[in-house]
Scaffold this motif. Structure first.
Motif, mmCIF file in Angstrom:
data_model
loop_
_atom_site.group_PDB
_atom_site.id
_atom_site.type_symbol
_atom_site.label_atom_id
_atom_site.label_comp_id
_atom_site.label_asym_id
_atom_site.label_seq_id
_atom_site.Cartn_x
_atom_site.Cartn_y
_atom_site.Cartn_z
ATOM 1 N N TRP A 159 0.834 -1.203 0.000
ATOM 2 C CA TRP A 159 0.000 0.000 0.000
ATOM 3 C C TRP A 159 0.870 1.255 0.000
ATOM 4 O O TRP A 159 0.523 2.274 -0.605
ATOM 5 N N MET A 160 2.030 1.202 0.674
ATOM 6 C CA MET A 160 2.885 2.375 0.803
ATOM 7 C C MET A 160 3.678 2.689 -0.458
ATOM 8 O O MET A 160 4.353 3.720 -0.531
ATOM 9 N N VAL A 161 3.624 1.802 -1.447
ATOM 10 C CA VAL A 161 4.368 2.029 -2.691
ATOM 11 C C VAL A 161 3.934 3.338 -3.339
ATOM 12 O O VAL A 161 4.762 4.129 -3.804
ATOM 13 N N ASN A 162 2.638 3.592 -3.370
ATOM 14 C CA ASN A 162 2.121 4.805 -4.003
ATOM 15 C C ASN A 162 2.660 6.049 -3.309
ATOM 16 O O ASN A 162 3.081 7.011 -3.958
ATOM 17 N N ILE A 221 -2.075 -6.611 -5.693
ATOM 18 C CA ILE A 221 -1.590 -6.930 -7.043
ATOM 19 C C ILE A 221 -1.199 -5.661 -7.799
ATOM 20 O O ILE A 221 -0.131 -5.592 -8.427
ATOM 21 N N VAL A 222 -2.057 -4.643 -7.748
ATOM 22 C CA VAL A 222 -1.784 -3.393 -8.470
ATOM 23 C C VAL A 222 -0.520 -2.717 -7.946
ATOM 24 O O VAL A 222 0.387 -2.353 -8.714
ATOM 25 N N ASN A 223 -0.443 -2.542 -6.635
ATOM 26 C CA ASN A 223 0.702 -1.840 -6.064
ATOM 27 C C ASN A 223 1.978 -2.662 -6.146
ATOM 28 O O ASN A 223 3.066 -2.118 -6.383
ATOM 29 N N GLY A 224 1.849 -3.978 -5.974
ATOM 30 C CA GLY A 224 3.019 -4.834 -6.120
ATOM 31 C C GLY A 224 3.535 -4.823 -7.545
ATOM 32 O O GLY A 224 4.747 -4.757 -7.796
ATOM 33 N N GLY A 225 2.617 -4.865 -8.502
ATOM 34 C CA GLY A 225 3.006 -4.809 -9.908
ATOM 35 C C GLY A 225 3.660 -3.487 -10.257
ATOM 36 O O GLY A 225 4.647 -3.435 -11.004
ATOM 37 N N PHE A 226 3.115 -2.398 -9.711
ATOM 38 C CA PHE A 226 3.706 -1.092 -9.980
ATOM 39 C C PHE A 226 5.104 -0.996 -9.374
ATOM 40 O O PHE A 226 6.010 -0.387 -9.971
ATOM 41 N N LEU A 227 5.296 -1.590 -8.205
ATOM 42 C CA LEU A 227 6.620 -1.578 -7.580
ATOM 43 C C LEU A 227 7.638 -2.285 -8.462
ATOM 44 O O LEU A 227 8.741 -1.776 -8.717
ATOM 45 N N LEU A 228 7.283 -3.470 -8.950
ATOM 46 C CA LEU A 228 8.193 -4.220 -9.809
ATOM 47 C C LEU A 228 8.473 -3.457 -11.108
ATOM 48 O O LEU A 228 9.615 -3.411 -11.583
ATOM 49 N N ALA A 229 7.427 -2.861 -11.684
ATOM 50 C CA ALA A 229 7.608 -2.090 -12.914
ATOM 51 C C ALA A 229 8.496 -0.874 -12.668
ATOM 52 O O ALA A 229 9.334 -0.522 -13.517
ATOM 53 N N SER A 230 8.332 -0.234 -11.519
ATOM 54 C CA SER A 230 9.147 0.936 -11.191
ATOM 55 C C SER A 230 10.606 0.555 -11.011
ATOM 56 O O SER A 230 11.511 1.293 -11.427
ATOM 57 N N ILE A 231 10.848 -0.588 -10.387
ATOM 58 C CA ILE A 231 12.225 -1.059 -10.220
ATOM 59 C C ILE A 231 12.854 -1.301 -11.582
ATOM 60 O O ILE A 231 13.993 -0.880 -11.855
#
Length: 240
Positions: A159-162, A221-231
């Motif tokens: 959740w904190m990724v955003n 799923i959304v935030n985890g996916g965004f984290l991986l994409a950002s990395i």
């Protein structure tokens, strides 16, 4: 530090405050930032500092989330109507977020911005969002006692990724993976628009609290996916 009395125009309008907003997404810009501009105008007329709005945002956000946690069990047992809690969450979280929008607008229009104020803003955002995550997790566990602990932990972490990426993009080295501002892209980005997210969360609390578990799954799923994409995006940029 410049004071509010040194403004070229000592009587700014709602539009003046909204003009300096920092976005946040389609929902936030259309609703939350405008409401924030109204709060900023009122605060300016009352002589309040931006940090006063920041602290009010924190208190209101915490109070709303604590209430949702306290009523999670009674709602699951049928002793308290779900719509009551959902309406409370909708109003409390949206007003708190609009106050979060307002403090930055007030600081920029009146020249009261400071590094200390920015730090307080981020720290209060973290505290308010921890409480919101706890409220959703408590509701999910009350509705579905078998909710896996690992899911709650993963949901809380992702959740904190955003928030983290938003803070990182506030500096001079900000970059976006998707720079298009077309309507279809902005609609897709609603899944990461905080104003839209808390609206959906409160709506689910009101009409179908048993589905909060699946809301948690979706945002993990959304935030985890965004984290991986950002990395991947950042790593690719750093290797060029």
């Amino acid at each position: 530090m410049q004071s509010a009395t040194s403004l070229a125009d000592p009587r700014p309008t709602v539009a003046d405050f909204h003009r300096v907003n920092r976005g946040g997404g389609l929902f936030s810009e259309s609703i939350s930032q405008w409401l924030g501009a109204v709060f900023a105008l009122v605060a300016q007329r009352l002589g309040l500092r931006p940090t006063a709005l920041t602290i009010t945002n924190l208190v209101l956000g915490l109070a709303t989330s604590v209430t949702v946690v306290a009523l999670a069990g009674p709602v699951a047992a049928g002793d308290v109507p779900a719509w009551v809690v959902g309406l409370l969450a909708l109003v409390g979280w949206q007003v708190a977020y609009s106050l979060d929008c307002a403090d930055g607008q007030l600081a920029r229009v009146t020249g009261q911005g400071s590094a200390a104020g920015a730090r307080v803003d981020v720290l209060c955002d973290v505290a308010a969002q921890i409480a919101l995550v706890a409220a959703l997790a408590a509701t999910a566990v009350a509705q579905e006692p078998g909710t896996p602990t690992w899911l709650v932990a993963t949901f809380a972490g992702t959740w904190m990724v955003n928030l983290v990426t938003s803070v990182m993009q506030a500096g001079p080295n900000a970059a976006s993976m998707v720079t298009s501002t077309s309507l279809p892209v902005r609609l897709v980005k609603l899944v990461r628009d905080y104003g839209a997210v808390v609206f959906v969360a409160a709506l689910v609390l009101a009409v179908a609290p048993a589905l909060v578990l699946w809301v948690m799954v979706a945002f993990t799923i959304v935030n985890g996916g965004f984290l991986l994409a950002s990395i991947a995006f950042s790593a690719r940029a750093s290797l060029r």
